[in-house]
Design a protein around this motif. Structure first.
Motif, mmCIF file in Angstrom:
data_model
loop_
_atom_site.group_PDB
_atom_site.id
_atom_site.type_symbol
_atom_site.label_atom_id
_atom_site.label_comp_id
_atom_site.label_asym_id
_atom_site.label_seq_id
_atom_site.Cartn_x
_atom_site.Cartn_y
_atom_site.Cartn_z
ATOM 1 N N PHE A 148 7.743 9.948 4.657
ATOM 2 C CA PHE A 148 7.884 9.493 5.930
ATOM 3 C C PHE A 148 8.466 10.548 6.591
ATOM 4 C CE2 PHE A 148 6.075 5.391 5.162
ATOM 5 C CZ PHE A 148 6.467 5.009 3.993
ATOM 6 N N GLU A 198 5.684 0.127 7.175
ATOM 7 C CA GLU A 198 6.764 0.842 7.985
ATOM 8 C C GLU A 198 7.866 0.026 8.257
ATOM 9 O OE1 GLU A 198 4.761 1.634 11.799
ATOM 10 O OE2 GLU A 198 6.627 2.136 12.829
ATOM 11 N N ALA A 199 8.956 0.443 8.233
ATOM 12 C CA ALA A 199 10.273 -0.175 8.584
ATOM 13 C C ALA A 199 10.547 0.073 10.170
ATOM 14 C CB ALA A 199 11.574 0.435 7.906
ATOM 15 N N ARG A 255 0.845 -1.314 -0.043
ATOM 16 C CA ARG A 255 -0.047 -0.016 0.095
ATOM 17 C C ARG A 255 0.769 1.202 -0.010
ATOM 18 N NH1 ARG A 255 -3.437 -1.654 5.046
ATOM 19 N NH2 ARG A 255 -2.150 0.088 5.944
ATOM 20 N N GLY A 256 1.899 0.947 0.082
ATOM 21 C CA GLY A 256 3.078 2.395 -0.009
ATOM 22 C C GLY A 256 3.471 3.041 1.275
ATOM 23 N N ASP A 257 2.431 2.384 2.330
ATOM 24 C CA ASP A 257 2.850 2.929 3.659
ATOM 25 C C ASP A 257 3.548 1.893 4.575
ATOM 26 O OD1 ASP A 257 -0.305 2.714 5.298
ATOM 27 O OD2 ASP A 257 0.710 1.227 4.034
ATOM 28 N N LYS A 284 3.375 9.523 8.527
ATOM 29 C CA LYS A 284 3.515 9.298 6.958
ATOM 30 C C LYS A 284 2.287 9.943 6.111
ATOM 31 C CE LYS A 284 1.206 4.828 7.930
ATOM 32 N NZ LYS A 284 1.556 3.325 8.229
ATOM 33 N N THR A 322 0.806 9.212 2.063
ATOM 34 C CA THR A 322 1.020 8.339 0.776
ATOM 35 C C THR A 322 0.431 8.870 -0.489
ATOM 36 O OG1 THR A 322 -1.056 7.226 0.941
ATOM 37 C CG2 THR A 322 0.886 6.124 2.049
ATOM 38 N N LEU A 335 9.025 5.213 13.500
ATOM 39 C CA LEU A 335 8.046 6.055 12.472
ATOM 40 C C LEU A 335 7.384 7.182 13.399
ATOM 41 C CD1 LEU A 335 6.876 6.416 9.631
ATOM 42 C CD2 LEU A 335 5.099 4.945 10.199
ATOM 43 N N SER A 380 5.806 7.474 -1.647
ATOM 44 C CA SER A 380 5.075 7.834 -0.009
ATOM 45 C C SER A 380 6.375 8.497 0.584
ATOM 46 C CB SER A 380 4.617 6.479 0.373
ATOM 47 O OG SER A 380 3.786 5.757 -0.269
ATOM 48 N N TYR A 434 10.809 9.803 10.422
ATOM 49 C CA TYR A 434 11.211 9.066 11.524
ATOM 50 C C TYR A 434 11.767 9.852 12.402
ATOM 51 C CZ TYR A 434 10.396 4.658 9.005
ATOM 52 O OH TYR A 434 9.669 3.579 8.340
#
Lengths: 116, 113
Positions: B34, A104-105, A100-102, B49, B51, B46, B32, B36
């Motif tokens: 983000f 999380e790492a 979905r592109g979101d 975020k 998208t 995180l 997308s 952090y």
């Protein structure tokens, strides 16, 4: 889940010695990443795996660096022989693909490596 | 290639001051975005975020809006606290399903009482 677990937290070694850093990703995650963080270069992606297979190792600085992922719950980053310029904080991260592109790492707490 | 540019740090603010950390990106397609945060001695986690264009990510009082026209994703907080002292990283993933994340160099924030 305990999160991404790295060991050791700190490692001091002498130049020329072999160093092995270890990582246990979050259970069920299909991607694993190794990063290196230094003041000079910031956060660099060294290598990443998908389902235990190395996908991109273009960030590995030299042949002295190698990484393996023998199974879904364990990975190692090895430096042989180590040099003082390898001193850095090494992070392992894992993620789960949902497409979905979101995605999380999730990062481990890192291993601070000092080579003297 | 894809890249993220953040403002140089460190940024030093007094408690309750307004925070802005600038972030711009270069990428093809629809990445997308983000933010952090890295607290001292810890790994990155995180913060928020977004998208797609005009999406606003928010968390813990922090906000960032995905601006495609200016290729920006600036981080803001109306009133910072000492506990917000950390390093903040802007990052992008170039498309859904592509797992490699490109990080900026990080901006260190120090909040003084």
């Amino acid at each position: 889940d305990a999160g991404v677990i790295q060991s050791p937290r700190h490692e001091v070694t002498e130049m020329g010695q072999e160093v092995t850093l270890r990582c246990k990703p979050i259970s069920g995650h299909d991607y694993l990443f190794w990063y290196r963080q230094t003041m000079m270069r910031g956060l660099e992606l060294l290598i990443y795996f998908n389902n235990n297979v190395p996908i991109d190792d273009s960030g590995m600085p030299e042949d002295r660096f190698s990484a393996k992922m023998p199974n879904a719950s364990f990975s190692t980053l090895k430096i042989q022989p180590s040099e003082p310029r390898d001193s850095a904080v090494y992070f392992c991260a894992s993620s789960l693909t949902r497409g979905r592109g979101d995605d999380e790492a999730f990062f481990g707490q890192g291993t601070r490596l000092t080579v003297v | 290639g894809d890249s993220v540019t953040q403002m140089e740090g460190p940024v030093t603010l007094s408690e309750e001051a307004f925070l802005t950390i600038n972030c711009t990106y270069t990428a093809t397609g629809y990445p997308s975005l983000f933010w952090y945060v890295q607290y001292p001695g810890e790994g990155l986690q995180l913060l928020l975020k977004a998208t797609k264009a005009d999406d606003k990510g928010s968390n813990k009082g922090f906000e960032a809006t995905y601006r495609k026209e200016t290729t920006s994703f600036h981080l803001e907080k109306g009133s910072v606290q000492v506990s917000d002292s950390a390093v903040y990283f802007c990052a992008l993933r170039k498309e859904p399903g592509y797992q490699k994340v490109t990080f900026g160099t990080g901006t260190k924030l120090q909040v003084i009482p």
